[in-house]
Design a protein around this motif. Structure first.
Motif, PDB file in Angstrom:
ATOM      1  N   GLN A  18       0.864  -1.171   0.000  1.00 43.34           N
ATOM      2  CA  GLN A  18       0.000   0.000   0.000  1.00 43.34           C
ATOM      3  C   GLN A  18       0.908   1.230   0.000  1.00 43.34           C
ATOM      4  O   GLN A  18       1.997   1.200   0.578  1.00 43.34           O
ATOM      5  CB  GLN A  18      -0.886   0.027   1.244  1.00 43.34           C
ATOM      6  N   LYS A 102      -5.563   7.284   8.612  1.00 43.05           N
ATOM      7  CA  LYS A 102      -6.987   7.364   8.264  1.00 43.05           C
ATOM      8  C   LYS A 102      -7.297   6.365   7.159  1.00 43.05           C
ATOM      9  O   LYS A 102      -6.401   5.887   6.466  1.00 43.05           O
ATOM     10  CB  LYS A 102      -7.339   8.786   7.816  1.00 43.05           C
ATOM     11  N   THR A 103      -8.566   6.062   6.988  1.00 44.83           N
ATOM     12  CA  THR A 103      -8.960   5.110   5.954  1.00 44.83           C
ATOM     13  C   THR A 103      -9.763   5.779   4.843  1.00 44.83           C
ATOM     14  O   THR A 103      -9.977   5.179   3.794  1.00 44.83           O
ATOM     15  CB  THR A 103      -9.793   3.954   6.554  1.00 44.83           C
ATOM     16  N   THR A 104     -10.216   7.012   5.077  1.00 42.00           N
ATOM     17  CA  THR A 104     -10.943   7.738   4.046  1.00 42.00           C
ATOM     18  C   THR A 104     -10.265   9.077   3.770  1.00 42.00           C
ATOM     19  O   THR A 104      -9.574   9.613   4.646  1.00 42.00           O
ATOM     20  CB  THR A 104     -12.418   7.980   4.449  1.00 42.00           C
ATOM     21  N   ARG A 126      -2.877   8.440   4.984  1.00 43.54           N
ATOM     22  CA  ARG A 126      -3.605   7.183   4.780  1.00 43.54           C
ATOM     23  C   ARG A 126      -2.840   6.363   3.745  1.00 43.54           C
ATOM     24  O   ARG A 126      -1.968   6.879   3.050  1.00 43.54           O
ATOM     25  CB  ARG A 126      -5.039   7.428   4.329  1.00 43.54           C
ATOM     26  N   ASP A 129      -4.428   1.233  -1.412  1.00 40.39           N
ATOM     27  CA  ASP A 129      -4.122  -0.121  -1.876  1.00 40.39           C
ATOM     28  C   ASP A 129      -3.507  -0.065  -3.269  1.00 40.39           C
ATOM     29  O   ASP A 129      -3.900   0.764  -4.099  1.00 40.39           O
ATOM     30  CB  ASP A 129      -5.385  -0.982  -1.919  1.00 40.39           C
TER      31      ASP A 129
END
Length: 154
Positions: A18, A102-104, A126, A129
């Motif tokens: 990632q 963070k994921t968003t 963040r 992927d």
């Protein structure tokens, strides 16, 4: 008189392949970019990138292979009479990342918004992927070139 702004950025891939990006809100606009920033007088490019990772992500990194140096004209988005020279390297974490991941996109919390009121900028990090990592995932024109190079070559 020519004015140049030298910027240094790092591409950090984690063990899950990632890519680390920084989501920033600066001067009223949103940007997704690679971690890094401006070269300071008396600093080498690798030293600059290590400092920037420490400041932005609180992370010690080893600077690896050179990826790209700007070979096109790029005017600064913030200072139109400046030309951007950007240098990109791979960065390798020397320790676990402890900064909030963070994921968003642009997921700024209340504390960050309070900082914005004082500094006029906020940022968070963040991971993207690998299958979603493409030039369109980043905002800056030179970052788009580098994203395409990294995706094609690695």
């Amino acid at each position: 008189m020519s004015k140049f702004n030298v910027r240094v950025y790092g591409i950090l891939l984690n063990e899950n392949k990632q890519v680390l990006v920084s989501d920033e809100y600066i001067r009223g606009s949103y940007y997704t970019k690679f971690p890094g920033g401006g070269l300071e007088f008396g600093e080498g490019t690798r030293d600059c990138l290590q400092r920037e990772f420490k400041e932005e992500v609180n992370l010690d990194v080893r600077i690896g292979e050179h990826i790209y140096t700007t070979d096109i004209f790029q005017m600064s988005a913030f200072t139109p009479d400046h030309q951007i020279i950007a240098i990109y390297y791979f960065a390798h974490a020397l320790e676990p990342i402890t900064a909030p991941i963070k994921t968003t996109e642009f997921d700024f919390d209340e504390a960050q918004m309070a900082i914005y009121e004082q500094t006029r900028q906020i940022e968070t990090v963040r991971f993207i992927d690998w299958e979603n990592f493409k030039p369109e995932a980043v905002t800056l024109p030179i970052d788009k070139i580098v994203a395409a190079l990294v995706k094609e070559k690695y």
